[in-house]
Design a protein around this motif. Sequence first.
Motif, PDB file in Angstrom:
ATOM      1  N   SER A   1      -0.736   1.570  -5.540  1.00 41.28           N
ATOM      2  CA  SER A   1      -0.794   0.412  -4.651  1.00 41.28           C
ATOM      3  C   SER A   1      -1.167  -0.848  -5.418  1.00 41.28           C
ATOM      4  O   SER A   1      -0.690  -1.940  -5.106  1.00 41.28           O
ATOM      5  N   GLN A   2      -2.017  -0.724  -6.429  1.00 45.55           N
ATOM      6  CA  GLN A   2      -2.435  -1.864  -7.227  1.00 45.55           C
ATOM      7  C   GLN A   2      -1.366  -2.301  -8.219  1.00 45.55           C
ATOM      8  O   GLN A   2      -1.194  -3.483  -8.470  1.00 45.55           O
TER       9      GLN A   2
ATOM     10  N   TYR B   1      -3.900   4.939  -4.733  1.00 43.12           N
ATOM     11  CA  TYR B   1      -4.609   3.668  -4.868  1.00 43.12           C
ATOM     12  C   TYR B   1      -4.107   2.910  -6.102  1.00 43.12           C
ATOM     13  O   TYR B   1      -3.808   1.716  -6.037  1.00 43.12           O
TER      14      TYR B   1
ATOM     15  N   ALA C   1      -5.167  10.758  -3.808  1.00 42.89           N
ATOM     16  CA  ALA C   1      -5.607   9.486  -3.224  1.00 42.89           C
ATOM     17  C   ALA C   1      -5.852   8.450  -4.318  1.00 42.89           C
ATOM     18  O   ALA C   1      -5.496   7.275  -4.169  1.00 42.89           O
ATOM     19  N   GLY C   2      -6.457   8.876  -5.418  1.00 46.65           N
ATOM     20  CA  GLY C   2      -6.662   7.968  -6.548  1.00 46.65           C
ATOM     21  C   GLY C   2      -5.343   7.479  -7.111  1.00 46.65           C
ATOM     22  O   GLY C   2      -5.179   6.295  -7.427  1.00 46.65           O
TER      23      GLY C   2
ATOM     24  N   PHE D   1      -0.997   8.142   0.277  1.00 49.08           N
ATOM     25  CA  PHE D   1      -2.249   8.426   0.977  1.00 49.08           C
ATOM     26  C   PHE D   1      -2.067   9.532   2.018  1.00 49.08           C
ATOM     27  O   PHE D   1      -2.949  10.360   2.225  1.00 49.08           O
TER      28      PHE D   1
ATOM     29  N   VAL E   1       0.859  -1.185   0.000  1.00 50.21           N
ATOM     30  CA  VAL E   1       0.000   0.000   0.000  1.00 50.21           C
ATOM     31  C   VAL E   1       0.893   1.232   0.000  1.00 50.21           C
ATOM     32  O   VAL E   1       1.870   1.314   0.736  1.00 50.21           O
TER      33      VAL E   1
END
Length: 107
Positions: free
Chosen positions: A49-50, A46, A42-43, A8, A3
Amino acid sequence: MAVDWVGFGYAALVSAGGIIGYVKAGSIISLVAGLLFGLSAAGGAYLTSQNPKNVWISLGTSGTLAVVMGLRFLSSWKFIPAGLMTLASGLMLARIIAGMLRRQHRS
């Protein structure tokens, strides 16, 4: 998958800056910009993180904020909020670019 906690945290800082700008100065522009850029950061966190190679939204968000807030800092010389956001965005930008270069050398 790891993550992107730093991403974030940066998104939270950007959003909080917009909210504080609204509360202290009544600036609706600060609120909207802070929340939109915070949501974008934040997007990006994310997506990173993926897939660690998917840094483009984070790169664009931090790069845009580094330039815009850097120009504001140069015109006002006030560290809060312009200098702080310039510093945070510049560090985030450097982190993203360093990660891209590390991945490029491993390939």
